[in-house]
Design an enzyme around this catalytic site. Sequence first.
Site, PDB file in Angstrom:
ATOM      1  N   GLU A 120       0.804  -1.219   0.000  1.00 42.22           N
ATOM      2  CA  GLU A 120       0.000   0.000   0.000  1.00 42.22           C
ATOM      3  C   GLU A 120       0.837   1.269   0.000  1.00 42.22           C
ATOM      4  O   GLU A 120       0.508   2.232  -0.679  1.00 42.22           O
ATOM      5  CB  GLU A 120      -0.925   0.014   1.232  1.00 42.22           C
ATOM      6  CG  GLU A 120      -2.059  -0.986   1.181  1.00 42.22           C
ATOM      7  CD  GLU A 120      -3.147  -0.592   0.203  1.00 42.22           C
ATOM      8  OE1 GLU A 120      -3.130   0.553  -0.286  1.00 42.22           O
ATOM      9  OE2 GLU A 120      -4.014  -1.428  -0.069  1.00 42.22           O
ATOM     10  N   SER A 121       1.917   1.299   0.772  1.00 46.27           N
ATOM     11  CA  SER A 121       2.650   2.547   0.938  1.00 46.27           C
ATOM     12  C   SER A 121       4.163   2.403   0.908  1.00 46.27           C
ATOM     13  O   SER A 121       4.873   3.401   0.997  1.00 46.27           O
ATOM     14  CB  SER A 121       2.278   3.186   2.277  1.00 46.27           C
ATOM     15  OG  SER A 121       2.776   2.397   3.358  1.00 46.27           O
TER      16      SER A 121
END
Length: 255
Positions: A120-121
């Site tokens: 996700e990040s």
Amino acid sequence: MPMPAATPFLRTLIALALCACAGAARADLWAYVDAQGRSHVANRQLDARYKLFFNGKTTLDAPAAPDEPGSRAIEALTGTRLYERVTDPAVNRRYAQMIETNAHASGLDPALVKAVVAAESAFDPRAVSDKGAVGLMQVLPETGERYGVHGDARRSTTQKLYDPATNLRIGTRYLRDLLARFENDVSLALAAYNAGEGAVATHDNRVPPYAETRRYVDVVQALYAIYRPAPPASTKRVQIVRRSPAADYADVTSE
């Protein structure tokens, strides 16, 4: 979905891997970092600020040796910025304890939570997607509010979700609830995390036929295979015991 020197690879970072059934695929990743240091990513150049971060093709179809569960994932991701960042010891240590604490609080495998954070990040707490999801687990403001995070006079819901501890607390609770809803089917829970619970439900509780979602599920599962501790190798000792001249047999025990 990242930026300079290896910031995040947000949701579209999924383009770095392939659908399980798709062989090899081209994947372009465009990104920029704003004045506040937040990474913005997209699978195409939305405007002049976006610079090409990754261009190429990857595949998750490389055969894996049966005794190396993470080898196919490593084969697929080696050489990409994603792999460099998510296997960087310094990056991994920074939020390791926080990930483990929140994972255990929600009854989740820390390796799975770590894989979601990576996809996700890429461990960038300032990451923001073009859909407004923020932080380590790319939590949407509406999801934060659903789990009790509300803005006040000092900070909005979004601003509060940039806090790593808050983001992990909400993200892990949401992932836990998705697993419960889809009977602990990791693929379906991940698909719902990416595309929404409704998308999975309306496709007869199957991974929706969206290229981004299928790639997302593949990437997280690949990272999960990398992060999951390898089972200890079992050694076997064969002991020959003579019972009688006419009857020999072997007792096999594991150590």
